[in-house]
Design a protein around this motif. Sequence first.
Motif, PDB file in Angstrom:
ATOM      1  N   ASP A   1       5.662  -2.355  12.499  1.00 34.68           N
ATOM      2  CA  ASP A   1       5.140  -3.460  11.703  1.00 34.68           C
ATOM      3  C   ASP A   1       3.667  -3.700  12.006  1.00 34.68           C
ATOM      4  O   ASP A   1       2.852  -3.890  11.094  1.00 34.68           O
ATOM      5  CB  ASP A   1       5.937  -4.738  11.977  1.00 34.68           C
TER       6      ASP A   1
ATOM      7  N   THR B   1       0.815  -2.840   9.198  1.00 30.33           N
ATOM      8  CA  THR B   1       0.078  -3.990   8.696  1.00 30.33           C
ATOM      9  C   THR B   1      -1.416  -3.771   8.868  1.00 30.33           C
ATOM     10  O   THR B   1      -2.216  -4.060   7.969  1.00 30.33           O
ATOM     11  CB  THR B   1       0.505  -5.274   9.423  1.00 30.33           C
TER      12      THR B   1
ATOM     13  N   LYS C   1      -2.444  -3.629   5.277  1.00 31.98           N
ATOM     14  CA  LYS C   1      -2.810  -5.014   4.987  1.00 31.98           C
ATOM     15  C   LYS C   1      -3.770  -5.529   6.062  1.00 31.98           C
ATOM     16  O   LYS C   1      -3.434  -6.460   6.812  1.00 31.98           O
ATOM     17  CB  LYS C   1      -1.554  -5.895   4.946  1.00 31.98           C
TER      18      LYS C   1
ATOM     19  N   THR D   1      -4.276  -9.276   8.071  1.00 38.81           N
ATOM     20  CA  THR D   1      -3.175 -10.193   7.788  1.00 38.81           C
ATOM     21  C   THR D   1      -2.111 -10.198   8.877  1.00 38.81           C
ATOM     22  O   THR D   1      -1.193 -11.008   8.820  1.00 38.81           O
ATOM     23  CB  THR D   1      -2.496  -9.830   6.453  1.00 38.81           C
ATOM     24  N   GLY D   2      -2.205  -9.311   9.849  1.00 39.76           N
ATOM     25  CA  GLY D   2      -1.161  -9.196  10.862  1.00 39.76           C
ATOM     26  C   GLY D   2      -1.577  -9.750  12.212  1.00 39.76           C
ATOM     27  O   GLY D   2      -2.704 -10.227  12.400  1.00 39.76           O
TER      28      GLY D   2
ATOM     29  N   VAL E   1       7.797  -4.109   7.344  1.00 41.02           N
ATOM     30  CA  VAL E   1       6.589  -3.698   6.623  1.00 41.02           C
ATOM     31  C   VAL E   1       6.786  -2.329   5.992  1.00 41.02           C
ATOM     32  O   VAL E   1       6.348  -2.084   4.860  1.00 41.02           O
ATOM     33  CB  VAL E   1       5.372  -3.695   7.566  1.00 41.02           C
TER      34      VAL E   1
ATOM     35  N   GLU F   1       6.203  -2.452   2.054  1.00 42.31           N
ATOM     36  CA  GLU F   1       4.982  -1.840   1.542  1.00 42.31           C
ATOM     37  C   GLU F   1       5.185  -0.423   1.013  1.00 42.31           C
ATOM     38  O   GLU F   1       4.519  -0.015   0.065  1.00 42.31           O
ATOM     39  CB  GLU F   1       3.910  -1.835   2.640  1.00 42.31           C
TER      40      GLU F   1
END
Length: 284
Positions: free
Chosen positions: A138, A142, A146, A149-150, A204, A208
């Motif tokens: 994860d 992330t 992303k 954001t993690g 995730v 994703e």
Amino acid sequence: MGTPPKPDDKTLQVPVGTEGPSGKRSALKTDPRLKLGAEADTPSYTTRDLYAGQRTDVKPLAPGKAAAAEVSQGAWRERAFAPRGVMSAEEILKGLADALAEVRTKQGPKSLMLARLRDCWLQCLRQTVEQAGGDCLDAWLTAALKPGTGKPGINLVLVELYVAFEKMRSTQSTEVMLDLAEEAISAVKTTLEAPSRRPCSFKVLERELEGKIDVDGVLVFLLSSEDELTQRAREIGQTLERIRAEVKSMPGAKPDGMYSNFARLKAEARLIDGELKRRARSGT
């Protein structure tokens, strides 16, 4: 023509090819571990069983024994998995040590030996992550998919494996590279011995990438060099263009398998792009 290897030859074989523009030998496609037109010691993913959905290194599932979790049923629906047994911590560590010992008996370009070690380790590394990886996937995905954001991960096994492979890749000596491999085994041992032994979270990965890349696939990308990732991205781009052209030229209904392959390759391309950008941001 090259000379056939002797029966007791322990060298990692590189096929005889043609001279390229640089004057360096190019690999023929007779060796699926090398890409067409590449320098002879550069690994490729083009025909790996990993991307063909075939498993050749799974632990057999004994009658009456529990199967290893393939994440979860539901979102993880895009790929067909061969049932495989759960490896014990002792089996995992022995598998890593045995593979390292086997690679030590070989001779060949350092990059090929490192790729061979990584491939031989995949089953054991996958089981380590699945059984005791906690939030490691994860956290990494992330950061790659992303960014910003993690939260930092608590389980650091993927960080330690990444660092170990970077050290192995940067050394000029094959002997030193194989000695450094012990650091990766130590990271696995520490993870498996951790008191919590938290199973891996795949939230995730499922959200994703929608289960289009298995645990082996994401581990290969994490443990690959930037050159390998860039080459794989180039291969994916060429394949996607070919699939698009084939779809346009086909009348009527299109095969589901073609769409499935297209979606999987798009997921791989996204992950590679995110990982390359993550490394650029972090300077590693």
